[in-house]
Design a protein around this motif. Sequence first.
Motif, PDB file in Angstrom:
ATOM      1  N   GLY B  81       1.057  -1.130   0.037  1.00 17.73           N
ATOM      2  CA  GLY B  81      -0.142  -0.278  -0.239  1.00 17.73           C
ATOM      3  C   GLY B  81       1.016   1.320   0.535  1.00 17.73           C
ATOM      4  N   ALA B  82       1.703   1.213   1.113  1.00 17.01           N
ATOM      5  CA  ALA B  82       2.550   2.368   0.820  1.00 17.01           C
ATOM      6  C   ALA B  82       3.589   2.984  -0.412  1.00 17.01           C
ATOM      7  N   PHE B  83       4.246   1.346  -1.096  1.00 13.70           N
ATOM      8  CA  PHE B  83       4.973   1.472  -2.373  1.00 13.70           C
ATOM      9  C   PHE B  83       3.741   2.568  -3.212  1.00 13.70           C
ATOM     10  N   MET B  84       2.459   1.477  -3.858  1.00 12.05           N
ATOM     11  CA  MET B  84       1.298   2.152  -4.297  1.00 12.05           C
ATOM     12  C   MET B  84       1.264   3.939  -3.979  1.00 12.05           C
ATOM     13  N   GLY B  85       1.412   4.226  -2.500  1.00 14.96           N
ATOM     14  CA  GLY B  85       1.047   5.719  -2.201  1.00 14.96           C
ATOM     15  C   GLY B  85       2.494   6.407  -2.755  1.00 14.96           C
ATOM     16  N   VAL B  86       4.035   5.653  -2.783  1.00 15.69           N
ATOM     17  CA  VAL B  86       4.967   6.632  -3.140  1.00 15.69           C
ATOM     18  C   VAL B  86       4.872   6.475  -4.873  1.00 15.69           C
ATOM     19  N   GLY B  87       3.738   6.068  -5.388  1.00 13.88           N
ATOM     20  CA  GLY B  87       4.083   5.988  -6.505  1.00 13.88           C
ATOM     21  C   GLY B  87       3.228   7.207  -7.101  1.00 13.88           C
ATOM     22  N   TYR B  92       2.158  13.301  -8.493  1.00 16.92           N
ATOM     23  CA  TYR B  92       1.092  14.147  -8.143  1.00 16.92           C
ATOM     24  C   TYR B  92       2.608  15.191  -8.285  1.00 16.92           C
ATOM     25  N   LYS B  93       3.431  15.682  -7.357  1.00 19.34           N
ATOM     26  CA  LYS B  93       4.037  16.064  -7.636  1.00 19.34           C
ATOM     27  C   LYS B  93       5.267  16.527  -9.123  1.00 19.34           C
ATOM     28  N   ALA B 249      -0.045   5.117  -8.915  1.00 16.16           N
ATOM     29  CA  ALA B 249      -0.110   6.184  -9.692  1.00 16.16           C
ATOM     30  C   ALA B 249      -1.275   5.955 -10.379  1.00 16.16           C
ATOM     31  N   MET B 250      -2.126   5.071 -11.088  1.00 15.94           N
ATOM     32  CA  MET B 250      -3.193   4.790 -12.031  1.00 15.94           C
ATOM     33  C   MET B 250      -4.161   5.191 -10.673  1.00 15.94           C
ATOM     34  N   MET B 251      -4.723   4.346  -9.390  1.00 21.11           N
ATOM     35  CA  MET B 251      -5.544   4.695  -8.831  1.00 21.11           C
ATOM     36  C   MET B 251      -5.809   5.907  -8.810  1.00 21.11           C
ATOM     37  N   VAL B 252      -5.158   6.633  -8.343  1.00 23.04           N
ATOM     38  CA  VAL B 252      -5.536   8.185  -8.389  1.00 23.04           C
ATOM     39  C   VAL B 252      -5.271   9.024  -8.925  1.00 23.04           C
ATOM     40  N   PHE B 253      -4.544   8.586 -10.682  1.00 28.00           N
ATOM     41  CA  PHE B 253      -4.962   9.511 -11.255  1.00 28.00           C
ATOM     42  C   PHE B 253      -6.207   8.922 -12.424  1.00 28.00           C
ATOM     43  N   PHE B 254      -6.415   7.578 -12.841  1.00 28.48           N
ATOM     44  CA  PHE B 254      -7.124   7.662 -13.514  1.00 28.48           C
ATOM     45  C   PHE B 254      -8.815   6.673 -12.765  1.00 28.48           C
ATOM     46  N   TRP B 255      -8.476   6.604 -11.489  1.00 29.90           N
ATOM     47  CA  TRP B 255      -9.702   5.980 -11.137  1.00 29.90           C
ATOM     48  C   TRP B 255     -10.243   6.356  -9.614  1.00 29.90           C
ATOM     49  N   LEU B 256      -9.154   7.407  -8.730  1.00 25.93           N
ATOM     50  CA  LEU B 256      -9.740   8.263  -7.744  1.00 25.93           C
ATOM     51  C   LEU B 256     -10.561   8.881  -8.208  1.00 25.93           C
ATOM     52  N   GLY B 257      -9.365  10.055  -8.078  1.00 24.61           N
ATOM     53  CA  GLY B 257      -9.339  10.953  -9.286  1.00 24.61           C
ATOM     54  C   GLY B 257      -8.785  12.282  -7.626  1.00 24.61           C
ATOM     55  N   ALA B 258      -8.704  11.482  -6.605  1.00 24.98           N
ATOM     56  CA  ALA B 258      -8.343  12.559  -5.751  1.00 24.98           C
ATOM     57  C   ALA B 258      -7.682  11.430  -3.650  1.00 24.98           C
ATOM     58  N   ALA B 259      -7.251  11.901  -3.330  1.00 23.69           N
ATOM     59  CA  ALA B 259      -6.496  10.621  -2.738  1.00 23.69           C
ATOM     60  C   ALA B 259      -6.483  10.939  -1.385  1.00 23.69           C
ATOM     61  N   GLU B 260      -6.875  10.697   0.107  1.00 23.83           N
ATOM     62  CA  GLU B 260      -6.675  10.920   1.535  1.00 23.83           C
ATOM     63  C   GLU B 260      -5.311   9.806   1.425  1.00 23.83           C
TER      64      GLU B 260
END
Lengths: 445, 358
Positions: B81-87, B92-93, B249-260
């Motif tokens: 999960g954390a490695f996915m977060g790093v991506g 995002y940056k 990265a895909m999870m946030v950019f192509f699916w959720l659109g925003a992430a905490e």
Amino acid sequence: MTSTRTALAGMAIAAVAFTGLATPAAQAQDGELFIPLLTYRTGPFAGSGIPIANGMADYLTMLNERDGGIGGVKIRIEECETGYNTQKGVECYESTKANDPLIYNPYSTGITLQLIPKASVDNIPVLSMAYGLSAAADGNLFPWVFNPPDTYWDGASAIIKYIAEQEGGDLSNLDGKKIGYIFLDAGYGREPIPLLEQFAKDYGFTLTQYPVPADQMQNQSSQWLNVRRDRPDYMIMWGWGAMNPTAVKEAAKIRYPMDKFIGVWWSGGEDDARPAGDGGKGFKTLNFNGVGQDFPVIQDILTHVVEPGKSQVSETARVGENLYNRGVMNSFLMAEAIRTAQEMTGKKVIDAADMRAGMENLNITEERLKEAGMEGFMAPLKLTCADHSGENDVYVQQWNGETWEKVSDWFSPMKDVVRPMLVKAAEEYVASNQPWPERSEPCAQ
Amino acid sequence: MLYREAGQYKTSYAADMAVFPIRQDRIGIAVMLAVAFVAIPLVASPFFLASIMIPFLIFTLATIGLNILTGYCGQLSLGTGAFMGVGAYACYKLTSIFPETNILVWILASGIFSAAIGVVFGLPSLRIKGFYLAVATLAAQFFLEWAFIRIPWLYNYNASGAIEVSTRTAFGVVLTGPTAGTVERYFAVLAIVVLMTWVASNLLRGWVGRSFMMIRDMDIAAELIGVRPLRTKLLAFAVSSFYCGVAGAMMVFFWLGAAEPSAFSINLSFQILFMVILGGLGSLIGSYMGAAFIWILPVLIRMVPEALGLPIEAATVEHINFVIIGALIIFILIVEPHGLARMWQIIKQKLRVWPFPY
């Protein structure tokens, strides 16, 4: 040639299977007002989520039972379980979007943040009643998002104002005081921090922060150990779900003076204060809705919904609890917006765009409240194109061991301080989310 | 009958070493690709694409990532999960610093950051194994989650502490943000997942994958043969984290659109680990099956009462869902401890010798 035939057969089967899946399960029927309710009756936040879900559903059911809907049109509600999980929340949004919903109530700051950009593209309003993005109160930049009656920043300013009142009335009395802030370490709890830090600078008090991670909500002993060491003069809490009762219990355990412990409106459930027993007496929270069953509207819900067994509440005594009534108020705002939209357009069955206009022109007066059986239930509320929150009056309630008691008059948050910050934050949000759509919706009055 | 290799002769070494030596398999994969690339976008509703296919493919990629590390190289990790977060945060940056660049470039580049972090947290793997390593990667999970919350630079000092995806394009097509079409996003995700699966399958069949498996099966023997354990294990961490990073990265950019930050909590790590275990350790097709089982099945079960018109409350459906999925996981693991991939293999084996299976 067998393999080709197999391939064709496979493709056909797959196509059929996917077409079946692809068709939305339920289509909106004509002549109905469809309101999906994103609720959570499971998961770590269920304790707060269940009464709200019940209140929201019961008020709308009551309108259907008592009046046959709104303006003669039945309301169809459909609950979608999010478990306070943003992934599931987005799934709920996507799955109900096709059925022409009028409005969404995400009931989670995380889900609200995800829906805000989608709302303006899909043209479906989002009602985040006193939660979500504070900056969304700026209607010129966020035409599709509404957060009445107050934003978190209004709440934080109201608590500071109340503390100053306790200290003699003037904000300068806060100089040299120490105020602790214990919060759920998520978007929700972090939202008021910029404002509190600004206040600390302006009025000379020290702000100490005690973040509680979401997965450690039920274990706050280390935070409260720090509270005991720091001895803040006042404690402010931004808690939700299982975090609230734990905090109240811990505060009682370290013998923190409970009347100096003030929560935001989301920390004021009966189940938040009750588990601490006698130790919870004196705990205060903000509120903007009435508590108890002594309102005609709640009596109507009891007669038309709870007694015939059309409600999901576990026992009648739970009707009228604080969070239940908050759900009622949430549904009341939606119902009033539908009514307003029906009057504005002359249509009976409105769509999401009409609903947006209805929300924007919401004007709930004292007379209207009386008519709806909600006199004293909430402060009158008026939204405008520019102001989607209203910064309405709030009051402070105190736990007496049995129930919540109103201990202050209705008073207003510090609008003059909050409003410029809201506008600035809204501009920052838009700047970091470029290209942001210009407001194209006319300001219908 | 249908699935029989009689009459298919291999006349070259290349044919013998092919990934899909049997013609039916090649046709099967072609059909699946045709369905994925043509049939689904043509007939599927936006809900099916956005809430079933896109998350399923993203989870598949993360599962492949963890499978490379855990299934092929034998290193248990709880930091997925954390490695996915790093991506996600890297992407995002990158895209907020260089908004004009093709977003697909940053999606893939974010994997590099994740790989670098993965290597750092993979260092203990030389000295510790099994459960002990799992605890070390758990530290990665907690540390990185803390960093996502406590380093405001990572989320551009946003008041809500969440990362929000703005509109970004690739080749002139809007791929992220609220205005992005579902079909476009689906194609982007599908293309990346198919491409990276193909790369993984080649990587794992070559010397890299073989050295991973040698380390997994017996590290001392591998060392004697000449496989350098540290380099191999770190390589496995790097490749695995790269895949997870791209998935994040895909999870946030192509699916959720925003992430905490809580989107990348330990729960996500466990979810991916369950997909790996249920799908089958050391199998790419198993990664697809595991992700499908854990992600798609609950969504379908949730739709059943509504489709049948049963008046069941949403919360009750959710409770029933937990029970059914839990029971099925236990049942499948009792029937076939090696996961769905092994089950699939057995079915194929039986089909090959049908009507006389043994």
